[in-house]
Design an enzyme around this catalytic site. Structure first.
Site, short mmCIF file in Angstrom:
data_model
loop_
_atom_site.label_atom_id
_atom_site.label_comp_id
_atom_site.label_asym_id
_atom_site.label_seq_id
_atom_site.Cartn_x
_atom_site.Cartn_y
_atom_site.Cartn_z
N ALA A 48 33.12 -10.51 0.49
CA ALA A 48 33.02 -9.31 1.34
C ALA A 48 32.60 -8.10 0.50
O ALA A 48 31.71 -7.34 0.89
CB ALA A 48 34.35 -9.05 2.04
N GLU A 67 37.21 -4.27 -9.72
CA GLU A 67 37.77 -5.62 -9.59
C GLU A 67 38.91 -5.76 -10.59
O GLU A 67 38.75 -5.49 -11.77
CB GLU A 67 36.66 -6.65 -9.86
N ARG A 314 42.97 -26.74 12.06
CA ARG A 314 43.78 -26.71 10.84
C ARG A 314 45.27 -26.49 11.11
O ARG A 314 46.10 -26.99 10.38
CB ARG A 314 43.24 -25.64 9.88
N HIS A 421 46.64 -21.44 2.10
CA HIS A 421 45.20 -21.32 1.88
C HIS A 421 44.61 -20.00 2.36
O HIS A 421 43.71 -19.45 1.73
CB HIS A 421 44.52 -22.47 2.64
P1 ADP Z 1 37.10 -12.08 0.44
O1 ADP Z 1 36.90 -13.55 0.69
O2 ADP Z 1 37.75 -11.37 1.58
O3 ADP Z 1 35.88 -11.41 -0.08
P2 ADP Z 1 38.18 -12.69 -2.19
O4 ADP Z 1 39.51 -13.27 -2.45
O5 ADP Z 1 36.99 -13.58 -2.39
O6 ADP Z 1 38.21 -12.03 -0.73
O7 ADP Z 1 37.97 -11.43 -3.13
C1 ADP Z 1 38.89 -10.38 -3.20
C2 ADP Z 1 38.78 -9.76 -4.57
O8 ADP Z 1 39.54 -8.55 -4.61
C3 ADP Z 1 39.30 -10.66 -5.69
O9 ADP Z 1 38.35 -10.78 -6.70
C4 ADP Z 1 40.55 -9.91 -6.17
O10 ADP Z 1 40.83 -10.11 -7.54
C5 ADP Z 1 40.18 -8.47 -5.87
N1 ADP Z 1 41.35 -7.58 -5.79
C6 ADP Z 1 42.54 -7.85 -5.17
N2 ADP Z 1 43.40 -6.83 -5.32
C7 ADP Z 1 42.74 -5.89 -6.06
C8 ADP Z 1 43.10 -4.60 -6.57
N3 ADP Z 1 44.32 -4.09 -6.39
N4 ADP Z 1 42.19 -3.91 -7.28
C9 ADP Z 1 40.95 -4.41 -7.51
N5 ADP Z 1 40.56 -5.64 -7.08
C10 ADP Z 1 41.44 -6.36 -6.36
#
Ligand code: ADP
Length: 485
Positions: A48, A67, A314, A421
């Site tokens: 996303a 990130e 699921r 999951h």
């Molecule tokens: P989506 O499928 O909704 O895109 P993902 O799990 O693939 O979600 O990606 C979410 C990302 O956000 C991950 O890389 C995660 O490490 C990052 N993330 C989560 N919490 C934080 C935070 N507090 N600050 C920065 N990045 C974050």
């Protein structure tokens, strides 16, 4: 400058994390204390966040992606990668009739009609054009479509690269080529909302040296931080049956930004809908994916018996497995099923076979002995299933997906329990991907997309819909945030 502080009690949240809500500062967008300012700041670099970043890049707005992990991609990096979209060009070759309307209808139905029909329609309608957009960004797909585990219909698209790598590499490159900046090991902890304009104006993060940094967002903040499946405390407080289960997620899926968003007034929806899929038995290390293609496997329990139509949704599959002895199930495939696995999934299965966490044998009797199930039962179960496939009717359990027999040795069995999951709930968004407040109005300057949001999938997510969702809504968030004044 005066810093106003306000405590928000999140009346609507079911999440205990809101109890620890800290105080939040409200600061103006032109606060001279910002360490730096961007037009758009994106939190999270999964699918996303990356789709939003690619759109912001294309719109030529100054964009920063923060990130918290040391690699980009989040769960999207390790996903099975299947993308649901109606695709007449590929599906008609296989004799499959499909339409976005059918996709939307199945999605709503599988989610107990708790999904927001407007968001579901956007997902189904925009999935095909977003597939084309991904291809235009360089994501390569395998020909044809398939039915993903819990996917309910053969509209899944697989990428050539394993897991989610194809998506994240292409989108990061596209965004970086347009000048979008990525900063790793940068954990966002707070959002700032300006009380006078009632707008989100920036955020705070902790950088890789442990320093707190404040960044202004002139147009908007986009939250794309994924779900909270790796937050076992939160998950089992919502659903006690999940206590002690493993998770398929990356460790960063902890729901960090829920609390800050709730604290500035965001509404949540569907927080107690949590999805499990076959995953590791506690203590095992190698996650297998014998269930990758729904047409190629059956589940048996410790008695060597089938117990559920394997093409069910699921939520139904999860419930059925949790009701088996020791919560254990074995997906069974044959060599043809093994050959049909994408290379990445196959190599995971091979690692599990080597580690003794999955089984291979030239006959079903020998397979059963290795699995510790009664051999005569397993043979009877598989023979009976093969008859159902030949007759195109499963009078025992009512499975409809009867395509391939399990008759080409050697035979394989995975060893699975249910694993947390996907979290269907999250912050409420509208059709523009704006976060909606508990007062029903959009929160200015705040967008969200992907698993951090709720309201798309209802009570149960259809397999293959999450990957479509992150790109469809990530793009919408990126386009609308870029267009803010
Ligand atoms: P989506 O499928 O909704 O895109 P993902 O799990 O693939 O979600 O990606 C979410 C990302 O956000 C991950 O890389 C995660 O490490 C990052 N993330 C989560 N919490 C934080 C935070 N507090 N600050 C920065 N990045 C974050």
């Amino acid at each position: 400058m005066e810093i106003k502080r306000r405590r928000f009690l999140s009346a609507l949240t079911l999440s205990p994390i809101a109890v620890s809500t800290p105080l939040f500062a409200a600061e103006s967008q032109d606060n001279p204390n910002w360490d730096e300012s961007y037009d758009v700041v994106i939190v999270g670099s999964g699918g996303a966040g990356l789709a939003a970043a690619a759109e912001c890049g294309q719109a030529k707005v100054k964009t920063l992606v923060l990130e918290k992990e040391s690699v980009i991609g989040g769960n999207t990096r390790i996903t099975g990668g299947g993308y649901n979209a109606c695709d007449p060009q590929e599906q008609e070759k296989l004799g499959i009739q499909d339409s976005p309307a059918l996709h939307a209808q199945q999605t709503l139905e599988a989610g107990g009609f708790r999904g927001n029909p407007k968001l579901v329609t956007i997902l189904a309608d925009k999935a095909p054009e977003t597939l084309a957009w991904l291809k235009s960004k360089g994501v390569e797909f395998r020909p044809g479509t398939y039915q993903i585990y819990g996917g309910l219909y053969p509209r899944g698209h697989a990428t050539v690269k394993p897991a989610g790598l194809g998506y994240i590499e292409a989108l990061q490159k596209s965004a970086e080529n347009e000048g979008v900046k990525f900063r790793l090991q940068s954990k966002v902890t707070r959002l700032f909302k300006d009380d006078s304009s009632n707008r989100v104006v920036g955020l705070e993060y902790i950088d890789k040296r442990g320093k707190h940094k404040k960044v202004g967002a002139k147009k908007a903040v986009i939250v794309a931080t994924g779900g909270f499946s790796a937050n076992s405390e939160l998950c089992s407080s919502i659903d006690p049956r999940l206590e002690g289960l493993t998770t398929t997620n990356h460790p960063g899926a902890t729901g960090d930004l829920l609390d800050p968003m709730i604290s500035i007034g965001a509404a949540t929806i569907g927080m107690d809908y949590i999805q499990c899929v076959p995953g590791l038995v506690k203590g095992d290390k190698n996650r297998t994916s014998f269930v990758h293609k729904a047409e190629n496997f059956i589940f048996v329990n410790k008695d060597g018996q089938r117990f559920i139509p394997e093409d069910a949704n699921r939520a139904v599959l999860c419930e059925a497995v949790l009701n088996q002895r020791d919560k254990i199930c074995f997906p069974i495939i044959d060599q043809k099923g093994m050959d049909a696995l994408p290379p990445g999934q196959r190599s995971n299965c091979e690692k599990a076979l080597k580690a003794g966490e999955a089984y291979e044998a030239p006959t079903l009797e020998e397979l059963a002995k290795k699995m510790g199930v009664p051999p005569e039962e397993l043979v009877k179960t598989v023979n009976e299933f093969n008859e159902f496939v030949k007759n195109k009717k499963d009078p025992k359990l009512g499975r409809k997906l009867l395509v391939n027999t399990i008759s080409h040795p050697p035979f394989y069995a995975g060893r699975n329990s249910m694993s947390v999951h996907y979290t269907m709930g999250g912050v409420k968004i509208n059709e523009k991907a704006q976060v909606v407040g508990r007062d029903g109005k959009p929160i200015k300057g705040l967008y969200a997309a992907g698993e951090v949001t709720g309201g798309v999938h209802g009570t149960n997510r259809v397999g293959g819909n999450a990957v479509a969702e992150i790109f469809v809504f990530g793009r919408i968030a990126g386009q609308n945030a870029s267009a803010e004044r």
